[in-house]
Motif scaffolding. Structure first.
Motif, PDB file in Angstrom:
ATOM      1  N   GLY A 197      45.172  37.878  40.699  1.00 14.65           N
ATOM      2  CA  GLY A 197      44.680  37.214  39.500  1.00 14.65           C
ATOM      3  C   GLY A 197      43.176  37.236  39.316  1.00 14.65           C
ATOM      4  N   ARG A 198      42.439  37.615  40.362  1.00 11.91           N
ATOM      5  CA  ARG A 198      40.981  37.599  40.260  1.00 11.91           C
ATOM      6  C   ARG A 198      40.444  39.004  39.984  1.00 11.91           C
ATOM      7  N   CYS A 199      39.582  39.102  38.991  1.00 16.36           N
ATOM      8  CA  CYS A 199      38.995  40.398  38.649  1.00 16.36           C
ATOM      9  C   CYS A 199      37.928  40.750  39.688  1.00 16.36           C
ATOM     10  N   VAL A 200      38.145  41.836  40.422  1.00 15.75           N
ATOM     11  CA  VAL A 200      37.175  42.251  41.448  1.00 15.75           C
ATOM     12  C   VAL A 200      36.338  43.436  40.985  1.00 15.75           C
ATOM     13  N   LEU A 201      36.808  44.131  39.951  1.00 12.36           N
ATOM     14  CA  LEU A 201      36.030  45.266  39.442  1.00 12.36           C
ATOM     15  C   LEU A 201      36.284  45.412  37.959  1.00 12.36           C
ATOM     16  N   ASP A 202      35.214  45.495  37.210  1.00 12.46           N
ATOM     17  CA  ASP A 202      35.319  45.785  35.780  1.00 12.46           C
ATOM     18  C   ASP A 202      34.139  46.683  35.467  1.00 12.46           C
ATOM     19  N   GLN A 203      34.399  47.952  35.224  1.00  8.66           N
ATOM     20  CA  GLN A 203      33.281  48.820  34.895  1.00  8.66           C
ATOM     21  C   GLN A 203      33.674  49.859  33.869  1.00  8.66           C
TER      22      GLN A 203
END
Lengths: 224, 257
Positions: free
Chosen positions: B169-175
Motif C-alpha cells: 500500500g505504500r508508494c516507494v517509487l514514482d518517477q
C-alpha cells in the motif's frame, strides 16, 4: 501576502545552508557536461522541469496545509537516490532551524517534532511560507528559484564563469519559472482535494546518477 | 475470436495473465488471454517457473492506439514475462498519441519477473506509457524497462513513461521520464540525458532487502544502484545505445547477488 516576507525567504543570504550545495552542478561540471553559460542554462532548465517542478508542487501543497507526513513520503518516492534524500533532509533541517526562529509557528514546531532528522526541504519550505504569511504561489516561486540559482552560483565558483553570465541565465529562465510556479500552485490545489498521487514525478536520470557519484568523492567543493 | 475494438482514434486492445501456485511447487496459468496486437503465449519454463511471451501480432502502438497489459502473480506463482521483440512506437493518423498501460500485481509468496524487450520511440511517434506495480509485503519482483530514443540515426518521437511501485500500500517509487520533441525543456541537456539515446530502469523487490539492503553506488559509468525507502532497489542507467544499456543493467543486476 507580504512581498517583503517573500524576499526574506527567497534571499540567498537567508541562513538555511543552501549556499553549500550546487544542486548537482559540481558533478555535471566534473563530467564535462557543464562547460559554459549555454550548458549551464540547459542544466538549469532540465532541473526546473524535473526535480524542480516536483519540489515546487510539494512546497505549494505544504503551503496549502496538506499533511506534511504524506508529502514527505511522496517526496521520498520521487527521490530514488539516497544521496539526494539525505541532502533534501539536511537542507530541510537547516531551513527548519532558520524558519522557526524567523517566523515562530506551531505547525513548524509540530513538523520538527515529527522529523527530528529533517523533513524533505520543500515540505519545510511550504510550511515556512505559511508561517511567514505567504501563499502557495510564493512557496513554489521560492522553491523553483532556489533550484536554479544554486547551480548558477555554484558554477561561477566551479568554472570561473562570469557572474554576469550566470545571472543572465537566471533572467532568461524567469518567464519559464513564472509559468511553472503557476502550474505548481494549481497542482498544489489539486493535491488538497485529490491527494498526493497527483503530484508530478518527473525525473532526470543524470541528476540521480551524478548525485551518487558525487557523494562518493573524497574531496569536493559542495556538499551536493 | 477477435475482440479488438477500433475506435475512430485507433486500436484498443488488452492482454491478461494470471499465474498461481499449483500447490505442488509448480505454476499454473488460469488466465492467459490477449487480442489483436497483443498475443500472449506460454513458453517452456524452468523448474517452478512459468514463462509467458508477449508476441506483437501487429505493428504499433500507433497514434490513437490504447494497449493495456495486466499480469498478476498470485500466491505460490513464479512467473516470468518477456516479449518476442522490441515494441516500436510509431506515428499514426491520429494526432492524440498512443497509450500503453501495464498493470502488475504480485501477492505474498509470489514472484514476477517482467523482462520485455526495449521500447523504441520512432521519429514522429507520441506514446504515453504507465507501469503501475502493486506488491504485497512478501512479494518478489524483478522489472526491467528500457527506452530507446529513435531507431538508428533517427530523431526520437515523444515519449512519456511513468513507473509507480507500491509495496503493502505504500508508494516507494514514482518517477516519470519525458523526452523527445515537445517534452519539457532540458530533457536532453546535462541534467537529463545529455545525448544518451538509451535509458533504462530495473526495479528489484525482495523482502530480504528490508533488513539488508544493497549499498547505494554508481555502477560503471552511467548507472546507479539506488536503494529505495522500502525493500526495493532501483537501478537507473543511461547509455549511448540499447546494447550498452542492456550490458549495464545486466551487470548491475548481477552485482546485487
Amino acid at each position: 501576502m507580504s512581498r517583503a516576507a517573500l524576499l526574506v525567504l527567497a534571499d540567498g543570504r537567508f541562513p538555511a545552508g543552501g549556499h553549500a550545495h550546487s544542486g548537482g552542478a559540481e558533478a555535471a561540471v566534473r563530467a564535462g557536461r557543464i562547460t559554459d553559460a549555454a550548458s549551464l542554462e540547459a542544466f538549469c532548465r532540465g532541473r526546473l522541469y524535473t526535480s524542480g517542478v516536483v519540489a515546487a508542487c510539494v512546497a505549494a501543497a505544504a503551503a496549502l496545509g496538506v499533511d506534511p507526513g504524506e508529502l514527505d513520503r511522496a517526496a521520498d518516492a520521487r527521490t530514488p537516490s539516497p544521496a539526494l534524500r539525505v541532502t533534501a533532509r539536511r537542507l530541510g533541517r537547516q531551513l527548519m532551524r532558520a524558519a522557526r526562529s524567523t517566523w515562530p509557528s506551531a505547525e513548524l514546531d509540530a513538523l520538527a517534532a515529527l522529523f527530528p532528522k529533517g523533513a524533505h526541504q520543500p515540505v519545510v519550505l511550504g510550511l515556512a511560507a505559511r508561517a511567514a504569511g505567504l501563499g502557495a504561489l510564493d512557496a513554489a516561486h521560492c522553491s523553483l528559484y532556489e533550484g536554479v540559482s544554486g547551480p548558477a552560483t555554484a558554477v561561477v565558483r566551479l568554472l570561473g564563469l562570469d557572474p554576469f553570465d550566470a545571472t543572465a541565465v537566471l533572467a532568461r529562465l524567469s518567464a519559464e519559472m513564472d509559468r511553472v510556479a503557476q502550474e505548481a500552485m494549481e497542482t498544489g490545489e489539486r493535491v488538497v482535494t485529490d491527494g498526493v498521487d497527483v503530484l508530478p514525478a518527473r525525473s532526470a536520470p543524470l541528476l540521480e546518477i551524478g548525485a551518487e557519484a558525487h557523494a562518493a568523492w573524497a574531496v569536493r567543493l559542495f556538499a551536493s | 475470436m477477435d475482440r479488438v475494438t477500433t475506435t475512430a482514434g485507433g486500436v484498443r486492445a488488452s492482454a491478461r495473465v494470471l499465474a498461481r501456485g499449483d500447490g505442488r511447487g509448480g505454476t499454473v496459468l488460469p488466465v492467459l488471454e490477449g487480442e489483436g496486437p497483443l498475443a500472449v503465449r506460454r513458453t517452456r519454463g524452468s523448474g517452478a517457473e512459468a514463462r509467458v511471451m508477449l508476441v506483437g501480432a501487429m505493428s504499433g502502438p500507433l497514434g490513437g492506439d490504447h494497449f493495456t497489459v495486466a499480469a498478476h502473480a498470485a500466491a505460490g506463482a513464479r512467473l516470468r514475462v518477456g516479449s518476442a521483440a522490441a515494441t516500436l512506437a510509431l506515428p499514426g493518423q491520429d494526432k492524440t498519441g498512443a497509450r500503453y498501460d501495464v498493470r502488475i500485481t504480485v501477492d505474498d509468496d509470489a514472484e514476477l519477473s517482467w523482462l520485455p524487450e526495449q521500447l523504441i520511440s520512432a521519429g514522429g511517434s507520441d506514446l504515453h506509457v504507465t507501469t503501475s506495480v502493486e506488491l504485497a509485503a512478501g512479494a518478489r519482483l524483478l522489472l526491467r524497462e528500457e527506452q530507446v530514443l529513435g531507431r538508428a540515426g533517427e530523431e526520437p518521437g515523444r515519449l512519456t513513461s511513468r513507473l509507480t511501485v507500491r509495496i503493502d500500500g505504500r508508494c516507494v517509487l514514482d518517477q516519470e521520464l519525458a523526452c523527445g520533441p515537445g517534452a519539457p525543456g532540458g530533457w536532453d541537456g546535462p541534467a537529463g540525458l545529455a545525448g544518451h539515446r538509451a535509458v533504462g530502469q530495473l526495479v528489484v523487490v525482495r523482502p530480504a532487502f528490508a533488513t539488508g539492503p544493497p549499498a547505494a553506488r554508481v555502477f560503471e559509468e552511467g548507472a546507479a544502484v539506488l536503494p529505495l525507502v522500502g525493500p526495493a532497489v532501483l537501478v537507473t542507467a543511461v547509455a549511448p545505445d540499447a546494447l550498452r544499456l542492456r550490458r549495464l543493467l545486466d551487470g548491475a543486476l548481477a552485482s546485487l547477488d
